[in-house]
Design a protein around this motif. Structure first.
Motif, mmCIF file in Angstrom:
data_model
loop_
_atom_site.group_PDB
_atom_site.id
_atom_site.type_symbol
_atom_site.label_atom_id
_atom_site.label_comp_id
_atom_site.label_asym_id
_atom_site.label_seq_id
_atom_site.Cartn_x
_atom_site.Cartn_y
_atom_site.Cartn_z
ATOM 1 N N LEU A 131 -16.330 19.039 46.898
ATOM 2 C CA LEU A 131 -14.646 19.352 46.407
ATOM 3 C C LEU A 131 -13.610 20.858 47.831
ATOM 4 C CD1 LEU A 131 -14.941 18.392 42.865
ATOM 5 C CD2 LEU A 131 -14.183 17.092 45.180
ATOM 6 N N ARG A 132 -14.599 22.075 47.841
ATOM 7 C CA ARG A 132 -14.368 22.786 48.322
ATOM 8 C C ARG A 132 -15.713 23.739 49.325
ATOM 9 N NH1 ARG A 132 -10.138 25.215 44.503
ATOM 10 N NH2 ARG A 132 -10.513 26.980 46.200
ATOM 11 N N ASP A 133 -14.726 24.453 50.309
ATOM 12 C CA ASP A 133 -16.110 24.939 51.200
ATOM 13 C C ASP A 133 -15.629 26.243 51.090
ATOM 14 O OD1 ASP A 133 -15.923 22.729 53.170
ATOM 15 O OD2 ASP A 133 -13.963 23.249 54.097
ATOM 16 N N ASP A 134 -15.386 26.966 49.854
ATOM 17 C CA ASP A 134 -15.570 28.699 49.525
ATOM 18 C C ASP A 134 -16.434 28.339 48.275
ATOM 19 O OD1 ASP A 134 -13.333 27.199 48.211
ATOM 20 O OD2 ASP A 134 -12.377 28.845 47.962
ATOM 21 N N HIS A 135 -16.949 27.289 48.147
ATOM 22 C CA HIS A 135 -17.766 27.674 46.361
ATOM 23 C C HIS A 135 -18.579 28.530 46.519
ATOM 24 C CE1 HIS A 135 -21.248 25.158 48.521
ATOM 25 N NE2 HIS A 135 -20.527 24.924 49.150
ATOM 26 N N HIS A 136 -19.627 29.311 47.594
ATOM 27 C CA HIS A 136 -20.142 29.924 47.307
ATOM 28 C C HIS A 136 -19.813 30.927 46.333
ATOM 29 C CE1 HIS A 136 -23.254 28.224 49.710
ATOM 30 N NE2 HIS A 136 -21.916 27.807 51.252
ATOM 31 N N PHE A 137 -18.692 31.945 47.025
ATOM 32 C CA PHE A 137 -17.934 32.685 46.110
ATOM 33 C C PHE A 137 -17.262 32.113 44.492
ATOM 34 C CE2 PHE A 137 -17.038 32.689 51.147
ATOM 35 C CZ PHE A 137 -17.927 33.416 51.433
ATOM 36 N N MET A 138 -17.781 31.887 44.409
ATOM 37 C CA MET A 138 -17.176 31.219 43.041
ATOM 38 C C MET A 138 -18.124 31.473 41.682
ATOM 39 S SD MET A 138 -15.098 27.830 44.003
ATOM 40 C CE MET A 138 -13.709 27.727 45.445
ATOM 41 N N GLY A 139 -17.802 31.394 40.165
ATOM 42 C CA GLY A 139 -18.793 31.361 39.017
ATOM 43 C C GLY A 139 -18.406 29.608 38.650
ATOM 44 N N SER A 140 -19.417 29.745 37.967
ATOM 45 C CA SER A 140 -20.038 28.610 37.258
ATOM 46 C C SER A 140 -18.836 28.139 36.597
ATOM 47 C CB SER A 140 -21.209 28.821 36.419
ATOM 48 O OG SER A 140 -21.155 29.219 35.151
ATOM 49 N N ALA A 141 -17.502 28.305 36.071
ATOM 50 C CA ALA A 141 -16.589 28.186 35.169
ATOM 51 C C ALA A 141 -15.859 28.009 36.197
ATOM 52 C CB ALA A 141 -16.032 29.760 33.954
ATOM 53 N N GLU A 142 -15.994 28.681 37.234
ATOM 54 C CA GLU A 142 -14.179 28.496 38.353
ATOM 55 C C GLU A 142 -14.761 26.149 38.182
ATOM 56 O OE1 GLU A 142 -11.955 29.972 42.016
ATOM 57 O OE2 GLU A 142 -13.402 30.905 41.277
ATOM 58 N N ILE A 143 -16.280 25.607 39.055
ATOM 59 C CA ILE A 143 -16.730 25.200 39.864
ATOM 60 C C ILE A 143 -16.105 24.460 38.888
ATOM 61 C CG2 ILE A 143 -18.770 24.298 40.569
ATOM 62 C CD1 ILE A 143 -19.714 27.022 41.720
ATOM 63 N N LEU A 144 -17.017 24.411 37.676
ATOM 64 C CA LEU A 144 -16.748 22.826 37.060
ATOM 65 C C LEU A 144 -15.051 22.373 36.258
ATOM 66 C CD1 LEU A 144 -17.916 21.708 34.465
ATOM 67 C CD2 LEU A 144 -17.592 23.273 32.842
ATOM 68 N N ASN A 145 -14.678 23.519 36.413
ATOM 69 C CA ASN A 145 -13.276 23.335 35.921
ATOM 70 C C ASN A 145 -12.167 22.801 37.256
ATOM 71 O OD1 ASN A 145 -12.475 24.441 33.829
ATOM 72 N ND2 ASN A 145 -11.850 26.790 34.659
ATOM 73 N N ILE A 146 -12.506 22.725 38.596
ATOM 74 C CA ILE A 146 -12.572 22.077 39.767
ATOM 75 C C ILE A 146 -12.921 20.688 40.109
ATOM 76 C CG2 ILE A 146 -12.797 22.283 42.643
ATOM 77 C CD1 ILE A 146 -12.637 25.060 42.149
ATOM 78 N N GLN A 147 -13.889 20.642 39.240
ATOM 79 C CA GLN A 147 -14.370 19.597 39.415
ATOM 80 C C GLN A 147 -14.386 18.765 38.288
ATOM 81 O OE1 GLN A 147 -18.450 20.869 38.979
ATOM 82 N NE2 GLN A 147 -19.299 20.691 40.723
ATOM 83 N N LEU A 148 -13.727 19.356 37.199
ATOM 84 C CA LEU A 148 -12.780 18.744 36.375
ATOM 85 C C LEU A 148 -11.810 17.613 36.735
ATOM 86 C CD1 LEU A 148 -14.401 20.190 32.896
ATOM 87 C CD2 LEU A 148 -14.657 18.151 33.786
ATOM 88 N N ASP A 149 -10.598 18.922 37.873
ATOM 89 C CA ASP A 149 -9.934 18.238 38.232
ATOM 90 C C ASP A 149 -10.024 17.503 39.444
ATOM 91 O OD1 ASP A 149 -8.490 19.925 36.325
ATOM 92 O OD2 ASP A 149 -8.468 21.695 38.059
ATOM 93 N N ALA A 150 -10.338 17.359 39.744
ATOM 94 C CA ALA A 150 -10.747 16.381 40.264
ATOM 95 C C ALA A 150 -11.110 15.105 40.171
ATOM 96 C CB ALA A 150 -12.170 16.476 42.254
ATOM 97 N N PHE A 151 -12.034 15.513 39.359
ATOM 98 C CA PHE A 151 -12.226 13.940 38.401
ATOM 99 C C PHE A 151 -10.902 13.178 37.290
ATOM 100 C CE2 PHE A 151 -12.923 12.810 33.494
ATOM 101 C CZ PHE A 151 -13.767 10.978 33.835
ATOM 102 N N LYS A 152 -10.343 14.678 36.820
ATOM 103 C CA LYS A 152 -9.158 13.624 35.971
ATOM 104 C C LYS A 152 -7.984 12.916 37.325
ATOM 105 C CE LYS A 152 -9.481 17.377 33.051
ATOM 106 N NZ LYS A 152 -8.924 18.134 32.045
ATOM 107 N N LYS A 153 -8.203 13.607 38.252
ATOM 108 C CA LYS A 153 -7.084 12.961 39.445
ATOM 109 C C LYS A 153 -7.215 11.556 39.908
ATOM 110 C CE LYS A 153 -5.263 17.593 40.827
ATOM 111 N NZ LYS A 153 -5.111 18.679 41.873
ATOM 112 N N ALA A 154 -8.681 11.621 39.661
ATOM 113 C CA ALA A 154 -9.140 10.033 40.391
ATOM 114 C C ALA A 154 -8.906 9.255 39.451
ATOM 115 C CB ALA A 154 -10.704 10.329 41.138
ATOM 116 N N LEU A 155 -9.532 9.689 37.777
ATOM 117 C CA LEU A 155 -9.665 9.036 37.316
ATOM 118 C C LEU A 155 -7.978 8.301 37.051
ATOM 119 C CD1 LEU A 155 -11.178 7.225 35.129
ATOM 120 C CD2 LEU A 155 -10.121 8.524 33.297
#
Length: 316
Positions: free
Chosen positions: A235-259
């Motif tokens: 989903l993101r190329d810059d994920h190495h600089f993200m915290g776990s909470a931010e990663i989870l939010n990005i994943q949930l946003d992608a899930f909601k949009k796809a659903l």
């Protein structure tokens, strides 16, 4: 009633002991021994085995002590769960643990609301700790009362506290239909229910404006793939600089949009690849799917292809 479900008791008038697996009323309880046979008995005819209840209570209180300073960048503000665990000795009984994965100390109250209201638990739960608040018969889930949990957040650090948490829920069988998973803090297998998720707030004005947008301004919804990979590196190329909470939010946003896109395009089904990991993302997806009126059912996708790392969603 001085006894609770899961208490270990011994009969006064005979050589028998076992665990309290049912409470009929103030005078009568059910006790199940090694033979798995439940015996109704007057509460006055049994006594608590010395040391057992004390140890259980001590374990349930969690580790509350001097607060350890945490760097502001590492301070965790969200992560309060109910962990529902089967009793190690009396499998018919489940225990509700309040799990605090935040960096706050929490002052917790539990009130059960049925034919009458009853304060069931009051305590302080430290960061990364848990407490056993309530016990019930899993077979009697349709008779369970409504749970009302309130929490106040506290820290001595320079961190803005969150508003008080209020969680009201009457659980149903479907809430425990999913597979058990490893519980944080408590350990062992059980059902994990998050209770500090912010409720979705609908902006009525923005919703109204969206109906009157010219057709050219309305966003075109692309048809999603049949399999959507939610791994953060996809989903993101810059994920190495993200915290776990931010990663989870990005994943949930992608899930909601796809659903949402799958529902718009009336797809019969869609599969989300979330990976096995610690189960956090899978649990969040299942919770959202369980509340979506457009979802007929969902299940683990083909294990020979995905293992336990994907969920297949069947839409109405």
């Amino acid at each position: 009633m001085k006894y609770k479900l899961g208490d270990f008791v011994r009969f006064v008038d005979e050589r028998r002991e076992g665990y309290v697996t049912r409470i009929f009323d103030e005078q009568m309880i059910g006790v199940t021994g090694d033979d798995d046979f439940e015996i109704p008995v007057l509460a006055s005819k049994v006594t608590t085995v010395h040391g057992h209840a004390a140890n259980k209570q001590q374990a349930a209180q969690g580790k509350v002590g001097t607060e350890v300073a945490i760097p502001t960048a590492e301070f965790v503000s969200r992560g309060i769960y109910l962990g529902v665990v089967s009793d190690a000795k009396a499998a018919l009984v489940v225990h509700f643990h309040l799990i605090n994965e935040t960096s706050f100390q929490l002052m917790i109250t539990l009130t059960i609301e049925g034919q009458r209201n009853k304060g069931e638990y009051l305590g302080i739960i430290g960061p990364r700790s848990s407490a056993d608040m309530y016990s019930a018969q899993l077979a009697d889930i349709q008779l369970w009362p409504k749970f009302s949990i309130q929490a106040l957040y506290f820290t001595a650090q320079d961190v803005k506290p969150l508003p008080p948490l209020v969680f009201n829920e009457k659980f149903k069988a479907k809430d425990f239909a999913g597979a058990k998973k490893n519980l944080p803090v408590v350990g062992g297998q059980g059902w994990l229910i998050r209770i500090d998720e912010p409720e979705m707030v609908i902006d009525a004005q923005k919703l109204k404006e969206s109906f009157f947008k010219p057709a050219a301004e309305k966003q075109q919804v692309d048809r999603p793939l049949n399999e959507v990979d939610l791994h953060i590196e996809k989903l993101r190329d810059d994920h190495h600089f993200m915290g776990s909470a931010e990663i989870l939010n990005i994943q949930l946003d992608a899930f909601k949009k796809a659903l949402d896109a799958a529902i718009v395009h009336q797809l019969p089904e869609i599969t989300f690849i979330h990976g096995a990991g610690n189960g956090t993302l899978r649990n969040e997806l299942h919770k959202l799917l369980g509340k979506n009126q457009k979802v007929r059912t969902f299940m683990d996708a083909r294990k020979e292809k995905f293992g336990y790392g994907a969920t297949k969603v069947v839409l109405k």
